[in-house]
Design an enzyme around this catalytic site. Sequence first.
Site, PDB file in Angstrom:
ATOM      1  N   SER A 125      -7.948   1.322  58.765  1.00 37.65           N
ATOM      2  CA  SER A 125      -7.048   0.695  58.050  1.00 37.65           C
ATOM      3  C   SER A 125      -6.722   1.280  56.792  1.00 37.65           C
ATOM      4  O   SER A 125      -7.579   1.439  55.814  1.00 37.65           O
ATOM      5  CB  SER A 125      -7.150  -0.851  58.094  1.00 37.65           C
ATOM      6  OG  SER A 125      -6.211  -1.545  57.483  1.00 37.65           O
ATOM      7  N   TYR A 150     -12.934  -8.910  57.294  1.00 37.97           N
ATOM      8  CA  TYR A 150     -12.225  -7.871  58.121  1.00 37.97           C
ATOM      9  C   TYR A 150     -12.018  -6.543  57.534  1.00 37.97           C
ATOM     10  O   TYR A 150     -12.421  -5.535  58.368  1.00 37.97           O
ATOM     11  CB  TYR A 150     -10.662  -8.578  58.580  1.00 37.97           C
ATOM     12  CG  TYR A 150      -9.793  -7.345  58.921  1.00 37.97           C
ATOM     13  CD1 TYR A 150      -9.999  -6.945  60.498  1.00 37.97           C
ATOM     14  CD2 TYR A 150      -8.988  -6.829  57.987  1.00 37.97           C
ATOM     15  CE1 TYR A 150      -9.118  -5.749  60.794  1.00 37.97           C
ATOM     16  CE2 TYR A 150      -8.109  -5.532  58.567  1.00 37.97           C
ATOM     17  CZ  TYR A 150      -8.268  -5.275  60.010  1.00 37.97           C
ATOM     18  OH  TYR A 150      -7.489  -4.099  60.241  1.00 37.97           O
ATOM     19  N   LYS A 154     -14.093  -2.629  58.502  1.00 36.83           N
ATOM     20  CA  LYS A 154     -13.229  -1.348  58.618  1.00 36.83           C
ATOM     21  C   LYS A 154     -13.942  -0.162  57.685  1.00 36.83           C
ATOM     22  O   LYS A 154     -14.361   0.901  57.993  1.00 36.83           O
ATOM     23  CB  LYS A 154     -11.599  -1.318  58.302  1.00 36.83           C
ATOM     24  CG  LYS A 154     -10.878  -2.013  59.080  1.00 36.83           C
ATOM     25  CD  LYS A 154     -11.078  -1.485  60.701  1.00 36.83           C
ATOM     26  CE  LYS A 154     -10.493  -2.444  61.582  1.00 36.83           C
ATOM     27  NZ  LYS A 154     -10.782  -1.998  63.127  1.00 36.83           N
TER      28      LYS A 154
HETATM   29  C1  UD1 Z   1      -2.186  -7.495  57.011  1.00 43.04           C
HETATM   30  C2  UD1 Z   1      -3.585  -7.309  56.465  1.00 43.04           C
HETATM   31  C3  UD1 Z   1      -4.325  -5.974  56.766  1.00 43.04           C
HETATM   32  C4  UD1 Z   1      -4.344  -5.710  57.944  1.00 43.04           C
HETATM   33  C5  UD1 Z   1      -2.891  -5.727  58.690  1.00 43.04           C
HETATM   34  C6  UD1 Z   1      -3.059  -5.787  60.141  1.00 43.04           C
HETATM   35  C7  UD1 Z   1      -3.523  -9.071  54.753  1.00 43.04           C
HETATM   36  C8  UD1 Z   1      -3.710  -9.544  53.406  1.00 43.04           C
HETATM   37  N1  UD1 Z   1      -3.778  -7.838  55.156  1.00 43.04           N
HETATM   38  O1  UD1 Z   1      -1.549  -6.185  56.309  1.00 43.04           O
HETATM   39  O2  UD1 Z   1      -5.499  -5.997  56.144  1.00 43.04           O
HETATM   40  O3  UD1 Z   1      -4.923  -4.253  58.459  1.00 43.04           O
HETATM   41  O4  UD1 Z   1      -2.354  -6.858  58.465  1.00 43.04           O
HETATM   42  O5  UD1 Z   1      -1.576  -5.558  60.754  1.00 43.04           O
HETATM   43  O6  UD1 Z   1      -3.702 -10.101  55.478  1.00 43.04           O
HETATM   44  N2  UD1 Z   1       4.742 -11.324  54.536  1.00 43.04           N
HETATM   45  C9  UD1 Z   1       5.572 -12.303  54.402  1.00 43.04           C
HETATM   46  N3  UD1 Z   1       5.898 -13.377  55.252  1.00 43.04           N
HETATM   47  C10 UD1 Z   1       5.225 -13.628  56.414  1.00 43.04           C
HETATM   48  C11 UD1 Z   1       4.293 -12.322  56.557  1.00 43.04           C
HETATM   49  C12 UD1 Z   1       4.101 -11.190  55.939  1.00 43.04           C
HETATM   50  O7  UD1 Z   1       6.503 -12.166  53.257  1.00 43.04           O
HETATM   51  O8  UD1 Z   1       5.187 -14.494  57.000  1.00 43.04           O
HETATM   52  C13 UD1 Z   1       4.718 -10.277  53.825  1.00 43.04           C
HETATM   53  C14 UD1 Z   1       3.272  -9.850  53.080  1.00 43.04           C
HETATM   54  O9  UD1 Z   1       3.225 -10.692  51.701  1.00 43.04           O
HETATM   55  C15 UD1 Z   1       3.190  -8.491  53.056  1.00 43.04           C
HETATM   56  C16 UD1 Z   1       4.246  -7.779  54.022  1.00 43.04           C
HETATM   57  O10 UD1 Z   1       4.978  -9.008  54.537  1.00 43.04           O
HETATM   58  O11 UD1 Z   1       3.695  -8.252  51.746  1.00 43.04           O
HETATM   59  C17 UD1 Z   1       3.414  -7.554  55.456  1.00 43.04           C
HETATM   60  O12 UD1 Z   1       2.559  -8.269  55.662  1.00 43.04           O
HETATM   61  P1  UD1 Z   1       1.656  -8.341  57.042  1.00 43.04           P
HETATM   62  O13 UD1 Z   1       2.414  -7.820  58.193  1.00 43.04           O
HETATM   63  O14 UD1 Z   1       0.794  -9.580  57.000  1.00 43.04           O
HETATM   64  O15 UD1 Z   1       0.646  -6.933  56.740  1.00 43.04           O
HETATM   65  P2  UD1 Z   1      -0.301  -6.646  55.409  1.00 43.04           P
HETATM   66  O16 UD1 Z   1      -0.464  -7.935  54.715  1.00 43.04           O
HETATM   67  O17 UD1 Z   1       0.272  -5.429  54.867  1.00 43.04           O
END
Ligand code: UD1
Length: 335
Positions: A125, A150, A154
Amino acid sequence: MKKILVTGGLGFIGSHTVVELQQAGYEVVIIDNLYNSKIEVLESIIAITGVKPSYSNIDLRNKIAVEDFFKNNTIEGVIHFAASKAVGESVKHPLLYYENNISTLVYLLKEMKKHKLSNFIFSSSCTVYGQADELPITENAPTKPAESPYGNTKQIGEEIIKESCKANGLKAIALRYFNPIGAHETALIGELPLGVPQNLIPFVTQTAAGIREELSVFGDDYPTKDGTAVRDYIHVVDLAKAHIAALERLLKNNNKKDFEVFNVGTGTGSSVLEVIQAFEKVSKTKLNYKIVGRRAGDITSAYADTTLAKVELGWETEKTLDEALLAAWQWQLKQ
Ligand code: UD1
């Protein structure tokens, strides 16, 4: 026909990879304990490809069952997806994560050594980079201390594999995924989040479908184009194809080192607001969302430099963000 073991082959990325493997002419054997997947996915794989993969319900923590599997199957490569992946859960239950993601990896590698098997593809990842100092992120960017158990699994997983390559004649490729999204174009397979989705896209599609009331956008005060965090969202079918390219590199002995690492992303960063706008356009729905505070542990920006994968694997993405979001939406509508 070359027989390939896919652990976690009924999961989100695993199932799409099984489809691509079968369509590329490989014989697939799946191990999956159905912890975060459903047995119906097997029927969907058959519906898409017309081919039934072998399937064993084995929990990889069961060392004896893993030994028996390798005794009874002659395989030429392993693509290892089976792992726990919820960041928040890993903070609450670190030992579960070390057992699920690390013990199982060790058992698999021990069996591969015993049976003199050498081709191994690992789901890694971009989380290993943390907030990288330079964007886009190349494979040479230093890894940063993991934010969660997690993420640590990795990093440790990559180290274990690297050392096994040095000592045991293993050949391996770690694919560092950016943010996988979307679903198969048939809408027969896709992401099946357990409970309330933690990742952005399933939360978006469930909100648009009326299952969730409102999407929270975590933070609009990041130093980015519109203040929301930036990620590299890659269509899961493109991601699945990267596994075929990596596997073929090992099978054809085209690898340059015994342990190699490749970024798998699109090379383009999109902000949360850009994703929302693109989703509203392709789905022709209005998304209910509000801006809230930042989520602990989130980084500002991450997107891949994809040069190495292009040059060495001959692989690049074919699908756009719009296509990925539409596929995710069509999958949601089918649920
Ligand atoms: C997350 C994990 C990462 C993992 C990946 C797997 C965290 C901190 N990181 O990545 O380690 O490998 O998932 O798929 O959890 N967001 C919102 N609202 C929401 C959900 C997300 O605004 O309800 C935003 C988050 O702040 C981020 C972006 O959307 O900026 C992507 O979020 P997400 O899909 O959870 O992925 P990551 O955080 O990048």
